[in-house]
Design a protein around this motif. Structure first.
Motif, PDB file in Angstrom:
ATOM      1  N   LEU A 320       0.831  -1.213   0.000  1.00 55.33           N
ATOM      2  CA  LEU A 320       0.000   0.000   0.000  1.00 55.33           C
ATOM      3  C   LEU A 320       0.860   1.256   0.000  1.00 55.33           C
ATOM      4  O   LEU A 320       0.502   2.267  -0.620  1.00 55.33           O
ATOM      5  N   PHE A 321       1.997   1.189   0.686  1.00 55.63           N
ATOM      6  CA  PHE A 321       2.884   2.354   0.727  1.00 55.63           C
ATOM      7  C   PHE A 321       3.475   2.627  -0.652  1.00 55.63           C
ATOM      8  O   PHE A 321       3.577   3.783  -1.082  1.00 55.63           O
ATOM      9  N   SER A 322       3.858   1.564  -1.352  1.00 51.11           N
ATOM     10  CA  SER A 322       4.503   1.724  -2.661  1.00 51.11           C
ATOM     11  C   SER A 322       3.501   1.839  -3.807  1.00 51.11           C
ATOM     12  O   SER A 322       3.843   2.326  -4.893  1.00 51.11           O
ATOM     13  N   GLY A 323       2.281   1.369  -3.564  1.00 50.41           N
ATOM     14  CA  GLY A 323       1.279   1.346  -4.633  1.00 50.41           C
ATOM     15  C   GLY A 323       1.358   0.099  -5.481  1.00 50.41           C
ATOM     16  O   GLY A 323       0.533  -0.110  -6.379  1.00 50.41           O
ATOM     17  N   ALA A 376      -3.908   9.886 -13.429  1.00 52.52           N
ATOM     18  CA  ALA A 376      -4.276   9.927 -12.007  1.00 52.52           C
ATOM     19  C   ALA A 376      -5.025   8.678 -11.555  1.00 52.52           C
ATOM     20  O   ALA A 376      -5.304   8.524 -10.367  1.00 52.52           O
ATOM     21  N   ILE A 377      -5.352   7.781 -12.477  1.00 52.14           N
ATOM     22  CA  ILE A 377      -6.134   6.582 -12.149  1.00 52.14           C
ATOM     23  C   ILE A 377      -5.292   5.327 -12.345  1.00 52.14           C
ATOM     24  O   ILE A 377      -4.684   5.128 -13.405  1.00 52.14           O
ATOM     25  N   SER A 378      -5.264   4.483 -11.299  1.00 53.69           N
ATOM     26  CA  SER A 378      -4.593   3.181 -11.403  1.00 53.69           C
ATOM     27  C   SER A 378      -5.618   2.088 -11.132  1.00 53.69           C
ATOM     28  O   SER A 378      -6.473   2.236 -10.252  1.00 53.69           O
ATOM     29  N   ILE A 379      -5.521   1.010 -11.878  1.00 52.13           N
ATOM     30  CA  ILE A 379      -6.398  -0.145 -11.707  1.00 52.13           C
ATOM     31  C   ILE A 379      -5.535  -1.339 -11.320  1.00 52.13           C
ATOM     32  O   ILE A 379      -4.635  -1.727 -12.074  1.00 52.13           O
ATOM     33  N   ASN A 380      -5.797  -1.884 -10.146  1.00 54.41           N
ATOM     34  CA  ASN A 380      -5.041  -3.046  -9.654  1.00 54.41           C
ATOM     35  C   ASN A 380      -3.533  -2.829  -9.706  1.00 54.41           C
ATOM     36  O   ASN A 380      -2.752  -3.722 -10.034  1.00 54.41           O
ATOM     37  N   GLY A 381      -3.116  -1.605  -9.413  1.00 57.65           N
ATOM     38  CA  GLY A 381      -1.697  -1.283  -9.344  1.00 57.65           C
ATOM     39  C   GLY A 381      -1.083  -0.787 -10.633  1.00 57.65           C
ATOM     40  O   GLY A 381       0.081  -0.390 -10.641  1.00 57.65           O
ATOM     41  N   ASP A 382      -1.843  -0.795 -11.722  1.00 54.63           N
ATOM     42  CA  ASP A 382      -1.328  -0.311 -13.013  1.00 54.63           C
ATOM     43  C   ASP A 382      -1.956   1.033 -13.353  1.00 54.63           C
ATOM     44  O   ASP A 382      -3.190   1.177 -13.323  1.00 54.63           O
ATOM     45  N   ARG A 383      -1.111   1.986 -13.716  1.00 55.40           N
ATOM     46  CA  ARG A 383      -1.643   3.287 -14.141  1.00 55.40           C
ATOM     47  C   ARG A 383      -2.245   3.139 -15.534  1.00 55.40           C
ATOM     48  O   ARG A 383      -1.621   2.587 -16.449  1.00 55.40           O
ATOM     49  N   ILE A 384      -3.445   3.645 -15.688  1.00 48.28           N
ATOM     50  CA  ILE A 384      -4.163   3.545 -16.959  1.00 48.28           C
ATOM     51  C   ILE A 384      -4.379   4.945 -17.537  1.00 48.28           C
ATOM     52  O   ILE A 384      -4.906   5.833 -16.859  1.00 48.28           O
TER      53      ILE A 384
END
Length: 418
Positions: A320-323, A376-384
């Motif tokens: 969670l800290f690293s994303g 600004a949006i990431s899905i399951n850890g991937d920036r989309i």
């Protein structure tokens, strides 16, 4: 170090009877001691844990703890700290709670020759009303009972005869354990002092003035800001992993104030005096590293839960800290995001912009498109950044969850409808 001296160094003693005699006794031999908990619920919280940490210290020092689960006293209720009468539970509910608390205690103290678990229902349930009045009632002066803090605090609003007699039953427990198992010491919270001393009086009246029995209470635990320890915005911090996940438990300790952490290291860990003093220096010189908090969280989580649960909590914290959450399991996602905002989505793949608006994570399609395009949006850890991207709920976390992050820190847990 004598166990009494160690408890004194840890600031873990509020009151005790005949300190010098008790110190001498525990140096001369291994003693038996007890602490009780009533089954008012199916789990203890960390406030309950404090006196049992003292019991664990005695166990590690070679003494024999008796853990008393109050299956008998739990049927009537302790008036301690309450301004109103307890609502009586059914006998079935009391027994369910007894079983759950016994399991928790066995996990904390282990099995073996140096630990015993008892239930006061086993002897209190065999006592008739006439036995109670003749054998014990005569030994208690009503004026003395009324002066006890536990009772006195209730006199203005009223107290039932049932709860008024609680201190007699707890005294009977002490006498029974003293006579049956040679239990010489009772440990309890600060609010139990009146009950403990009543038990000592009963032992001496029954067994003689020279009977060697002692009482010891722990201080009331308050945080540096004056508020009660163990409560959070979400309520109590439970020992049951189903009520407070190991990750949430770990985070509670990790987020303690610098002003409190050394005190908690003394109370809740089995670290040596040298280790704690070294950590205390680091709180003063390198507070930004929060090494004392990390060690506190590690020690207590391992003790209450397990090494495996600790490692899982640390993995979630790091992710969670690293994303970088892709390595987490569905179970770890549930733990880590349990208290974060939740939305529900269908199992059918859906366009990212449409889904963000439908779940109200974004207020409009225009804002959704802007945030996606800006990364600004990431899905399951991937920036989309692709506006045509379709979110597939089956792609990760066993098809149970989709984790959406907006910005750097704002997470949403999308639960996939079955």
């Amino acid at each position: 170090m004598n166990i009494i001296d160690e408890l004194t160094w840890r600031d873990a003693i509020n009151q005790q009877t005949n300190e010098e005699e008790l110190r001498k006794l525990v140096e001369e031999k291994s003693i038996s001691l007890y602490c009780g908990v009533d089954p008012t619920g199916d789990s203890m919280h960390i406030g309950h844990l404090i006196p049992f940490m003292m019991m664990k210290r005695f166990q590690l020092a070679g003494h024999h703890p008796y853990i008393l689960i109050g299956g008998g006293t739990g049927t009537i209720g302790d008036p301690s700290g309450r301004k109103t009468e307890r609502v009586l539970q059914t006998m079935e509910q009391v027994q369910q709670n007894v079983d759950a608390l016994t399991q928790q205690m066995r996990k904390l103290f282990g099995e073996g020759a140096n630990i015993s678990f008892v239930n006061n229902y086993d002897w209190l349930s065999k006592m008739s009303l006439l036995d109670f009045l003749r054998d014990y009632g005569k030994s208690f002066n009503v004026n003395t009972m009324l002066a006890k803090d536990i009772v006195a605090s209730r006199l203005e609003v009223g107290i039932s005869f049932t709860e008024f007699t609680y201190q007699i039953l707890q005294s009977v427990d002490f006498l029974h354990l003293y006579k049956t198992y040679d239990v010489q010491l009772q440990i309890g919270g600060a609010d139990q002092w009146g009950n403990i001393t009543a038990g000592l009086d009963l032992i001496r009246k029954t067994e003689g003035a020279e009977a060697q029995a002692f009482g010891l209470t722990i201080p009331l635990m308050l945080k540096a800001d004056g508020t009660k320890f163990g409560k959070t915005a979400g309520g109590a911090v439970w020992l049951d992993a189903e009520k407070t996940s190991p990750y949430e438990f770990y985070q509670f300790w990790l987020n303690q104030d610098d002003r409190d952490v050394v005190k908690y290291l003394k109370y809740f860990t089995f670290l040596s005096q040298e280790e704690i003093e070294e950590l205390a220096k680091k709180v003063e010189t390198e507070p930004e590293k929060r090494e004392a908090q990390r060690r506190l969280a590690e020690e207590v989580t391992r003790f209450v839960h397990s090494e495996e649960d600790l490692q899982e909590a640390q993995r979630i914290t790091k992710a969670l800290f690293s994303g970088d959450i892709k390595s987490l399991t569905a179970k770890e996602i549930q733990q880590g995001f349990g208290k974060m905002p939740k939305v529900t989505i269908s199992s059918t793949p859906e366009n990212i912009v449409e889904l963000l608006v439908a779940t109200k994570i974004e207020p409009s399609k225009r804002q959704a498109r802007e945030d996606v395009s800006n990364g600004a949006i990431s899905i399951n850890g991937d920036r989309i950044t692709d506006l045509t991207f379709a979110i597939d709920p089956s792609a990760a976390f066993d098809g149970k969850y989709v984790v959406i992050r907006k910005g750097k820190k704002k997470y949403f847990l999308a639960e996939v409808a079955e």
